[in-house]
Design an enzyme around this catalytic site. Structure first.
Site, PDB file in Angstrom:
ATOM      1  N   GLY A  14      13.427 -10.665  11.516  1.00 34.03           N
ATOM      2  CA  GLY A  14      14.077 -11.834  10.929  1.00 34.03           C
ATOM      3  C   GLY A  14      13.715 -13.173  11.554  1.00 34.03           C
ATOM      4  O   GLY A  14      14.533 -14.088  11.573  1.00 34.03           O
ATOM      5  N   SER A  15      12.456 -13.322  12.019  1.00 30.20           N
ATOM      6  CA  SER A  15      12.110 -14.635  12.592  1.00 30.20           C
ATOM      7  C   SER A  15      11.978 -15.695  11.498  1.00 30.20           C
ATOM      8  O   SER A  15      12.348 -16.862  11.707  1.00 30.20           O
ATOM      9  CB  SER A  15      10.837 -14.541  13.437  1.00 30.20           C
ATOM     10  OG  SER A  15       9.698 -14.398  12.633  1.00 30.20           O
ATOM     11  N   ASN A  16      11.471 -15.328  10.321  1.00 25.69           N
ATOM     12  CA  ASN A  16      11.447 -16.308   9.217  1.00 25.69           C
ATOM     13  C   ASN A  16      12.862 -16.639   8.774  1.00 25.69           C
ATOM     14  O   ASN A  16      13.167 -17.800   8.467  1.00 25.69           O
ATOM     15  CB  ASN A  16      10.620 -15.778   8.049  1.00 25.69           C
ATOM     16  CG  ASN A  16       9.140 -16.043   8.253  1.00 25.69           C
ATOM     17  OD1 ASN A  16       8.707 -17.190   8.194  1.00 25.69           O
ATOM     18  ND2 ASN A  16       8.385 -14.999   8.532  1.00 25.69           N
ATOM     19  N   MET A  93      10.634  -5.441   3.020  1.00 31.92           N
ATOM     20  CA  MET A  93       9.491  -4.550   2.794  1.00 31.92           C
ATOM     21  C   MET A  93       9.753  -3.514   1.698  1.00 31.92           C
ATOM     22  O   MET A  93       9.362  -2.360   1.821  1.00 31.92           O
ATOM     23  CB  MET A  93       9.093  -3.879   4.123  1.00 31.92           C
ATOM     24  CG  MET A  93       8.775  -4.863   5.225  1.00 31.92           C
ATOM     25  SD  MET A  93       7.664  -6.214   4.729  1.00 31.92           S
ATOM     26  CE  MET A  93       6.151  -5.681   5.479  1.00 31.92           C
ATOM     27  N   LEU A  96       9.985  -4.712  -5.483  1.00 35.08           N
ATOM     28  CA  LEU A  96      11.061  -4.890  -6.469  1.00 35.08           C
ATOM     29  C   LEU A  96      10.563  -4.510  -7.857  1.00 35.08           C
ATOM     30  O   LEU A  96       9.386  -4.702  -8.179  1.00 35.08           O
ATOM     31  CB  LEU A  96      11.531  -6.348  -6.437  1.00 35.08           C
ATOM     32  CG  LEU A  96      12.140  -6.764  -5.092  1.00 35.08           C
ATOM     33  CD1 LEU A  96      12.256  -8.285  -4.998  1.00 35.08           C
ATOM     34  CD2 LEU A  96      13.496  -6.102  -4.880  1.00 35.08           C
ATOM     35  N   ASN A 110       8.880 -15.596  -1.854  1.00 29.79           N
ATOM     36  CA  ASN A 110       8.445 -14.658  -0.806  1.00 29.79           C
ATOM     37  C   ASN A 110       7.492 -15.366   0.143  1.00 29.79           C
ATOM     38  O   ASN A 110       6.801 -16.310  -0.249  1.00 29.79           O
ATOM     39  CB  ASN A 110       7.718 -13.469  -1.454  1.00 29.79           C
ATOM     40  CG  ASN A 110       7.279 -12.423  -0.434  1.00 29.79           C
ATOM     41  OD1 ASN A 110       8.027 -12.090   0.492  1.00 29.79           O
ATOM     42  ND2 ASN A 110       6.073 -11.900  -0.591  1.00 29.79           N
ATOM     43  N   HIS A 112       4.236 -14.403   2.690  1.00 29.43           N
ATOM     44  CA  HIS A 112       3.289 -13.321   2.949  1.00 29.43           C
ATOM     45  C   HIS A 112       2.277 -13.790   3.995  1.00 29.43           C
ATOM     46  O   HIS A 112       1.775 -14.920   3.915  1.00 29.43           O
ATOM     47  CB  HIS A 112       2.567 -12.926   1.653  1.00 29.43           C
ATOM     48  CG  HIS A 112       1.627 -11.785   1.853  1.00 29.43           C
ATOM     49  ND1 HIS A 112       2.056 -10.483   2.025  1.00 29.43           N
ATOM     50  CD2 HIS A 112       0.282 -11.754   1.961  1.00 29.43           C
ATOM     51  CE1 HIS A 112       1.009  -9.703   2.211  1.00 29.43           C
ATOM     52  NE2 HIS A 112      -0.075 -10.437   2.177  1.00 29.43           N
ATOM     53  N   ASP A 148       3.000  -8.950  -3.852  1.00 27.03           N
ATOM     54  CA  ASP A 148       2.473 -10.166  -3.225  1.00 27.03           C
ATOM     55  C   ASP A 148       1.698 -11.028  -4.225  1.00 27.03           C
ATOM     56  O   ASP A 148       0.620 -11.550  -3.937  1.00 27.03           O
ATOM     57  CB  ASP A 148       1.614  -9.809  -1.999  1.00 27.03           C
ATOM     58  CG  ASP A 148       2.435  -9.086  -0.942  1.00 27.03           C
ATOM     59  OD1 ASP A 148       3.598  -9.464  -0.736  1.00 27.03           O
ATOM     60  OD2 ASP A 148       1.926  -8.133  -0.333  1.00 27.03           O
ATOM     61  N   GLU A 177       4.109 -19.788   9.404  1.00 32.40           N
ATOM     62  CA  GLU A 177       5.126 -19.277   8.463  1.00 32.40           C
ATOM     63  C   GLU A 177       6.443 -20.021   8.688  1.00 32.40           C
ATOM     64  O   GLU A 177       7.112 -20.445   7.734  1.00 32.40           O
ATOM     65  CB  GLU A 177       5.343 -17.771   8.668  1.00 32.40           C
ATOM     66  CG  GLU A 177       4.143 -16.912   8.337  1.00 32.40           C
ATOM     67  CD  GLU A 177       4.458 -15.420   8.390  1.00 32.40           C
ATOM     68  OE1 GLU A 177       5.544 -15.009   7.968  1.00 32.40           O
ATOM     69  OE2 GLU A 177       3.597 -14.660   8.859  1.00 32.40           O
TER      70      GLU A 177
HETATM   71  C1  GAR Z   1       6.314 -11.900   8.336  1.00 30.20           C
HETATM   72  O1  GAR Z   1       5.053 -12.077   8.920  1.00 30.20           O
HETATM   73  C2  GAR Z   1       6.223 -11.943   6.821  1.00 30.20           C
HETATM   74  O2  GAR Z   1       5.260 -12.860   6.361  1.00 30.20           O
HETATM   75  C3  GAR Z   1       5.820 -10.522   6.498  1.00 30.20           C
HETATM   76  O3  GAR Z   1       6.592  -9.739   7.360  1.00 30.20           O
HETATM   77  C4  GAR Z   1       6.826 -10.475   8.571  1.00 30.20           C
HETATM   78  C5  GAR Z   1       8.309 -10.454   8.848  1.00 30.20           C
HETATM   79  O4  GAR Z   1       8.595 -11.046  10.079  1.00 30.20           O
HETATM   80  N1  GAR Z   1       6.029 -10.212   5.110  1.00 30.20           N
HETATM   81  C6  GAR Z   1       5.238  -9.424   4.393  1.00 30.20           C
HETATM   82  O5  GAR Z   1       4.300  -8.810   4.869  1.00 30.20           O
HETATM   83  C7  GAR Z   1       5.611  -9.305   2.924  1.00 30.20           C
HETATM   84  N2  GAR Z   1       4.540  -8.750   2.166  1.00 30.20           N
HETATM   85  P1  GAR Z   1      10.041 -11.653  10.347  1.00 30.20           P
HETATM   86  O6  GAR Z   1      11.036 -10.517  10.056  1.00 30.20           O
HETATM   87  O7  GAR Z   1      10.023 -11.989  11.806  1.00 30.20           O
HETATM   88  O8  GAR Z   1      10.231 -12.838   9.467  1.00 30.20           O
END
Ligand code: GAR
Length: 230
Positions: A14-16, A93, A96, A110, A112, A148, A177
């Site tokens: 969950g950093s984003n 992940m 949908l 989203n 990516h 994606d 990101e």
């Molecule tokens: C992030 O790098 C995001 O872009 C990726 O998962 C990671 C989640 O990190 N998403 C995908 O690959 C979607 N296809 P986070 O939980 O620290 O945000």
């Protein structure tokens, strides 16, 4: 202006999500993070969201194995209960169904970790290194039915350096990101995004910065006949 009630969907650290929560702490930010929803009870991001005082919910995808429609119906019920108008996928992940995507069309976004349409799917940093690309990056896009896929809101590029490992490259991309996702979500929540023929325009968006180009080796050696390429 009432802020748009937004749900962040996560599966992991969950950093984003944290970057979006931080941006939304500003009362002028047009989205209010009203819910963090995970498909895994053990997602580390849930604790971070709870610490920030944001309501959380879990719909276990494992409990709905083989029944995507049932999983999504359960998610939809939670989203409706919380009065959600916009969904931000942040490391969510699960794929949908077209039905869910259609229902949330234009309100489902989203992030990516690649410069789409290159490297959809998993292990994007490993694949970028294996492909030898000089630029890699991340994309925020509206979600359409393909994995994606969907109209691109914003991208950020980073150089791929000779000593990079998947981890070092992932860290460089992740910093971008965290920068672009809050900006893109704000545009969407403020109603500044238009899509025409699959292309996005953003009202009053800042001018794009100059493209990032890898430094060239210096001085560039002139090819000699024995080293001629091609
Ligand atoms: C992030 O790098 C995001 O872009 C990726 O998962 C990671 C989640 O990190 N998403 C995908 O690959 C979607 N296809 P986070 O939980 O620290 O945000």
């Amino acid at each position: 202006m009432p802020r748009l009630r937004t749900a962040i969907l996560i599966s992991g650290r969950g950093s984003n999500m944290a970057a979006l929560l931080a941006a939304a702490r500003d009362p002028a930010y047009p989205a209010e993070i009203a819910l963090v929803l995970s498909n895994r009870a053990e997602a580390a991001g849930l604790a971070r969201a709870a610490e920030a005082g944001v309501p959380t919910a879990v719909i276990e995808s494992r409990a709905h194995r083989g029944d995507r429609a049932g999983f999504e119906a359960a998610m939809q019920a939670v989203l409706e209960r919380h009065g959600i108008g916009l969904i931000a996928l942040a490391g969510f992940m699960r794929v949908l169904t077209p039905g869910f995507v259609e229902r949330w069309a234009g309100r489902l976004v989203n992030i990516h970790p690649s410069l789409l349409p290159a490297f959809p799917g998993l292990e994007t940093h490993e694949r970028a290194l294996a492909a030898g690309v000089r630029l890699h990056g991340c994309t925020v896009h509206l979600v359409s039915a393909g994995v994606d896929e969907g109209p691109i809101l914003v991208q950020a590029a980073v150089p791929v350096l000779p000593a990079d490992t998947p981890d070092s490259l992932a860290a460089r991309v992740l910093a971008e990101e965290h920068r672009i996702y809050p900006a893109a979500l704000a545009w969407l929540a403020a109603g500044r995004v238009r899509v025409e023929a699959g292309r996005v325009t953003v009202a009053d968006a800042p001018a794009p910065q100059a493209a990032l180009v890898n430094p060239l080796p210096e001085p560039a050696p002139l090819p000699t006949p024995s080293h001629r390429i091609g």
